[in-house]
Design an enzyme around this catalytic site. Structure first.
Site, PDB file in Angstrom:
ATOM      1  CB  ILE A  12      38.158  34.153  35.402  1.00  0.00           C
ATOM      2  CG1 ILE A  12      37.964  33.478  36.768  1.00  0.00           C
ATOM      3  CG2 ILE A  12      38.702  33.156  34.395  1.00  0.00           C
ATOM      4  CD1 ILE A  12      36.876  32.419  36.798  1.00  0.00           C
ATOM      5  CB  SER A 124      30.103  26.735  37.918  1.00  0.00           C
ATOM      6  OG  SER A 124      30.469  26.264  39.190  1.00  0.00           O
ATOM      7  CE1 TYR A 148      27.562  31.433  39.800  1.00  0.00           C
ATOM      8  CE2 TYR A 148      28.106  29.346  40.849  1.00  0.00           C
ATOM      9  CZ  TYR A 148      28.425  30.369  39.974  1.00  0.00           C
ATOM     10  OH  TYR A 148      29.591  30.306  39.255  1.00  0.00           O
ATOM     11  CE  LYS A 152      27.867  30.712  36.238  1.00  0.00           C
ATOM     12  NZ  LYS A 152      28.316  31.725  35.285  1.00  0.00           N
ATOM     13  CG  ASP A 280      36.487  25.324  -4.512  1.00  0.00           C
ATOM     14  OD1 ASP A 280      37.319  24.394  -4.539  1.00  0.00           O
ATOM     15  OD2 ASP A 280      36.807  26.525  -4.517  1.00  0.00           O
TER      16      ASP A 280
HETATM   17  P1  NAD Z   1      34.031  38.243  38.868  1.00  0.00           P
HETATM   18  O1  NAD Z   1      32.878  38.704  39.701  1.00  0.00           O
HETATM   19  O2  NAD Z   1      35.391  38.705  39.261  1.00  0.00           O
HETATM   20  O3  NAD Z   1      33.764  38.609  37.345  1.00  0.00           O
HETATM   21  C1  NAD Z   1      32.474  38.775  36.797  1.00  0.00           C
HETATM   22  C2  NAD Z   1      32.447  40.131  36.119  1.00  0.00           C
HETATM   23  O4  NAD Z   1      31.180  40.337  35.512  1.00  0.00           O
HETATM   24  C3  NAD Z   1      32.677  41.282  37.084  1.00  0.00           C
HETATM   25  O5  NAD Z   1      33.684  42.118  36.549  1.00  0.00           O
HETATM   26  C4  NAD Z   1      31.327  42.011  37.129  1.00  0.00           C
HETATM   27  O6  NAD Z   1      31.482  43.399  37.355  1.00  0.00           O
HETATM   28  C5  NAD Z   1      30.757  41.672  35.770  1.00  0.00           C
HETATM   29  N1  NAD Z   1      29.287  41.651  35.684  1.00  0.00           N
HETATM   30  C6  NAD Z   1      28.410  41.041  36.513  1.00  0.00           C
HETATM   31  N2  NAD Z   1      27.152  41.220  36.093  1.00  0.00           N
HETATM   32  C7  NAD Z   1      27.221  41.966  34.947  1.00  0.00           C
HETATM   33  C8  NAD Z   1      26.258  42.461  34.054  1.00  0.00           C
HETATM   34  N3  NAD Z   1      24.958  42.267  34.229  1.00  0.00           N
HETATM   35  N4  NAD Z   1      26.681  43.179  32.962  1.00  0.00           N
HETATM   36  C9  NAD Z   1      28.006  43.407  32.771  1.00  0.00           C
HETATM   37  N5  NAD Z   1      28.958  42.950  33.594  1.00  0.00           N
HETATM   38  C10 NAD Z   1      28.584  42.227  34.684  1.00  0.00           C
HETATM   39  O7  NAD Z   1      33.963  36.646  38.838  1.00  0.00           O
HETATM   40  P2  NAD Z   1      34.995  35.598  38.220  1.00  0.00           P
HETATM   41  O8  NAD Z   1      35.497  34.779  39.341  1.00  0.00           O
HETATM   42  O9  NAD Z   1      35.958  36.247  37.304  1.00  0.00           O
HETATM   43  O10 NAD Z   1      33.969  34.693  37.409  1.00  0.00           O
HETATM   44  C11 NAD Z   1      33.717  34.879  36.037  1.00  0.00           C
HETATM   45  C12 NAD Z   1      32.661  33.880  35.593  1.00  0.00           C
HETATM   46  O11 NAD Z   1      33.102  32.561  35.915  1.00  0.00           O
HETATM   47  C13 NAD Z   1      31.317  34.048  36.294  1.00  0.00           C
HETATM   48  O12 NAD Z   1      30.291  33.825  35.351  1.00  0.00           O
HETATM   49  C14 NAD Z   1      31.314  32.949  37.359  1.00  0.00           C
HETATM   50  O13 NAD Z   1      30.020  32.511  37.666  1.00  0.00           O
HETATM   51  C15 NAD Z   1      32.110  31.874  36.643  1.00  0.00           C
HETATM   52  N6  NAD Z   1      32.742  30.959  37.598  1.00  0.00           N
HETATM   53  C16 NAD Z   1      33.632  31.441  38.519  1.00  0.00           C
HETATM   54  C17 NAD Z   1      34.223  30.575  39.428  1.00  0.00           C
HETATM   55  C18 NAD Z   1      35.207  31.078  40.451  1.00  0.00           C
HETATM   56  O14 NAD Z   1      35.560  30.343  41.356  1.00  0.00           O
HETATM   57  N7  NAD Z   1      35.695  32.301  40.375  1.00  0.00           N
HETATM   58  C19 NAD Z   1      33.910  29.207  39.398  1.00  0.00           C
HETATM   59  C20 NAD Z   1      32.997  28.758  38.445  1.00  0.00           C
HETATM   60  C21 NAD Z   1      32.430  29.627  37.541  1.00  0.00           C
HETATM   61  C1  UD1 Z   2      32.306  27.506  45.811  1.00  0.00           C
HETATM   62  C2  UD1 Z   2      30.902  27.485  45.254  1.00  0.00           C
HETATM   63  C3  UD1 Z   2      30.916  26.967  43.819  1.00  0.00           C
HETATM   64  C4  UD1 Z   2      31.871  27.769  42.949  1.00  0.00           C
HETATM   65  C5  UD1 Z   2      33.257  27.711  43.627  1.00  0.00           C
HETATM   66  C6  UD1 Z   2      34.260  28.501  42.893  1.00  0.00           C
HETATM   67  C7  UD1 Z   2      29.571  27.026  47.267  1.00  0.00           C
HETATM   68  C8  UD1 Z   2      28.646  26.061  47.920  1.00  0.00           C
HETATM   69  N1  UD1 Z   2      30.073  26.638  46.089  1.00  0.00           N
HETATM   70  O1  UD1 Z   2      32.749  26.200  45.832  1.00  0.00           O
HETATM   71  O2  UD1 Z   2      29.635  27.039  43.259  1.00  0.00           O
HETATM   72  O3  UD1 Z   2      31.924  27.219  41.655  1.00  0.00           O
HETATM   73  O4  UD1 Z   2      33.149  28.249  44.959  1.00  0.00           O
HETATM   74  O5  UD1 Z   2      33.944  29.876  43.019  1.00  0.00           O
HETATM   75  O6  UD1 Z   2      29.815  28.116  47.763  1.00  0.00           O
HETATM   76  N2  UD1 Z   2      36.351  26.803  53.340  1.00  0.00           N
HETATM   77  C9  UD1 Z   2      36.757  26.945  54.645  1.00  0.00           C
HETATM   78  N3  UD1 Z   2      36.860  28.189  55.161  1.00  0.00           N
HETATM   79  C10 UD1 Z   2      36.568  29.316  54.446  1.00  0.00           C
HETATM   80  C11 UD1 Z   2      36.141  29.162  53.097  1.00  0.00           C
HETATM   81  C12 UD1 Z   2      36.038  27.895  52.587  1.00  0.00           C
HETATM   82  O7  UD1 Z   2      37.023  25.969  55.325  1.00  0.00           O
HETATM   83  O8  UD1 Z   2      36.653  30.411  54.991  1.00  0.00           O
HETATM   84  C13 UD1 Z   2      36.279  25.443  52.776  1.00  0.00           C
HETATM   85  C14 UD1 Z   2      34.922  25.078  52.210  1.00  0.00           C
HETATM   86  O9  UD1 Z   2      34.077  24.537  53.161  1.00  0.00           O
HETATM   87  C15 UD1 Z   2      35.309  24.089  51.113  1.00  0.00           C
HETATM   88  C16 UD1 Z   2      36.689  24.589  50.638  1.00  0.00           C
HETATM   89  O10 UD1 Z   2      37.183  25.416  51.690  1.00  0.00           O
HETATM   90  O11 UD1 Z   2      35.483  22.815  51.671  1.00  0.00           O
HETATM   91  C17 UD1 Z   2      36.594  25.411  49.362  1.00  0.00           C
HETATM   92  O12 UD1 Z   2      35.589  26.416  49.502  1.00  0.00           O
HETATM   93  P1  UD1 Z   2      35.320  27.539  48.393  1.00  0.00           P
HETATM   94  O13 UD1 Z   2      36.597  28.216  48.077  1.00  0.00           O
HETATM   95  O14 UD1 Z   2      34.184  28.357  48.872  1.00  0.00           O
HETATM   96  O15 UD1 Z   2      34.920  26.728  47.095  1.00  0.00           O
HETATM   97  P2  UD1 Z   2      33.759  25.625  46.846  1.00  0.00           P
HETATM   98  O16 UD1 Z   2      33.034  25.284  48.086  1.00  0.00           O
HETATM   99  O17 UD1 Z   2      34.408  24.497  46.137  1.00  0.00           O
END
Ligand code: NAD
Ligand code: UD1
Length: 323
Positions: A12, A124, A148, A152, A280
């Site tokens: 992201i 999240s 996790y 958060k 002001d």
């Molecule tokens: P990502 O793993 O691609 O990005 C996280 C980045 O943080 C990575 O580049 C990693 O190298 C860096 N990092 C981790 N620990 C570190 C540390 N201690 N010091 C410096 N850098 C560090 O994940 P993302 O999907 O881009 O997610 C970004 C943020 O969004 C995360 O905090 C994640 O929990 C949150 N988030 C992601 C999702 C999702 O579905 N991707 C959903 C909800 C929340």
């Molecule tokens: C997961 C995380 C959530 C995080 C979100 C975005 C869990 C329990 N939750 O959510 O904390 O914020 O990712 O990163 O892991 N599925 C399949 N086959 C697969 C993978 C997933 O059927 O191989 C299904 C899952 O059961 C779910 C849906 O696809 O119903 C989405 O799964 P996923 O992409 O892992 O996201 P979340 O479960 O929403």
């Protein structure tokens, strides 16, 4: 304005960097590359046609963060850095509490020490636990079902306490649902380590032939086809949300406005400090919530666009309408 993007090389973060630069912000990317590659930022540089300062470091180490704050004046932080795999967090809770909670604590301490009190935090939808109904609204009860999620939740609480202790802090908590997709150039995207946890990367890797077959986890839920329902969001829309969050929380002092104008016009604007002007006041800014609720209206443009457009007018018309 210069924005520190922690975790900016990640999925992201890298997409958000593009929109930040396109919106006129200067950035510094800070990442320890535990789940990212330097190549993502090299590719972002190609997309935006600019060099991006990149500092390798860990948010848990004060000296790493101090290096950033001593080298750059940081106006706000977008804090993506952290660990994010739910299953792994159950196996290694201490790593999650260390990286996510302790890391954010250290980041806030270093920010405060350098007078930077604006942060956008990647929370999240997991903080809603198992919601009692859908769609989910921001005021739904919060809970967590794994380390996790708890990390958060605790960080949100910590940031709330910080704000109560010092209202100068500007804090935005963004609770993401399921970001998928990639920048339209096709040059950056999600590159999970090992076997993907999430659905979309698994579908994509199966389609390309890296994985033979994907498992659909359960088809007996109470949904239209029995399989799980999620709220997917394009990562560029999510990235845009961060730029909007920054714009929204940015109230500007005079000196910050001068700096933003300097960035837009590409030169120094000479200024000196003079006595207060009679009548002001110190601070004045609006809460636009009511206008949004009643009129469905909200401002679209941030300070960088405002300065860029003012400068275009001024430089095209140096004497105003007289010329
Ligand atoms: P990502 O793993 O691609 O990005 C996280 C980045 O943080 C990575 O580049 C990693 O190298 C860096 N990092 C981790 N620990 C570190 C540390 N201690 N010091 C410096 N850098 C560090 O994940 P993302 O999907 O881009 O997610 C970004 C943020 O969004 C995360 O905090 C994640 O929990 C949150 N988030 C992601 C999702 C999702 O579905 N991707 C959903 C909800 C929340
Ligand atoms: C997961 C995380 C959530 C995080 C979100 C975005 C869990 C329990 N939750 O959510 O904390 O914020 O990712 O990163 O892991 N599925 C399949 N086959 C697969 C993978 C997933 O059927 O191989 C299904 C899952 O059961 C779910 C849906 O696809 O119903 C989405 O799964 P996923 O992409 O892992 O996201 P979340 O479960 O929403």
């Amino acid at each position: 304005m210069r924005i520190l993007v922690t975790g900016g090389a990640g999925y992201i973060g890298s997409h958000t960097c593009i929109l930040l630069i396109e919106a006129g912000y200067d950035i510094v990317v800070f990442d320890n590359f535990c789940n990212a590659s330097k190549e993502s930022i090299a590719r972002v540089e190609k997309i935006v046609g600019k060099t991006i300062p990149l500092i390798e470091g860990d948010i848990r180490y004060k000296e790493d963060l101090n290096r950033v704050f001593e080298s750059y004046t940081i106006d706000a932080v977008i804090h993506f850095a952290g660990l994010k795999a739910v299953g792994e967090s159950v196996e290694k809770p201490l790593e999650y509490y260390d990286n996510n909670i302790y890391g954010t604590l250290v980041l806030c301490q270093v920010m405060a020490a350098h007078g930077c009190k604006s942060i956008v935090f990647s929370s999240s939808a997991t903080v809603y636990g198992d919601p009692h109904s859908t769609p989910i609204k921001e005021d739904f009860p919060l809970s967590a079902t794994n380390p996790y999620g708890r990390s958060k939740l605790f960080i949100e609480e910590m940031l709330r306490d910080l704000y109560v202790s010092d209202p100068e802090w500007k804090i935005v908590l963004l609770r993401y649902f399921n970001p998928i997709g990639a920048h339209e150039s096709g040059t950056i995207g999600e590159d999970p380590n090992g076997i993907p946890n999430n659905l979309l990367p698994f579908i994509a890797q199966t389609a390309i032939g890296t994985r033979a077959c994907l498992s659909v986890f359960g088809d007996d839920y109470d949904t239209v086809d029995g399989t799980g329902v999620r709220d997917y969001i394009h990562v560029m829309d999510l990235a845009d949300g961060h730029v909007k969050a920054l714009d929204k929380m940015s109230t500007f002092t005079e000196i910050m406005t001068i700096k933003a104008f300097e960035a837009a016009c590409g030169k120094k604007v000479p200024y000196s400090i003079a006595p207060r002007r009679a009548g002001d006041i110190a601070t004045c800014f609006a809460d636009p919530t009511y206008a949004k609720a009643v009129l469905g209206w909200e401002a679209q443009r941030g300070i960088n666009e405002m300065c860029k457009d003012s400068w275009r007018w001024q430089s095209n018309n140096p004497q105003g309408y007289k010329s």
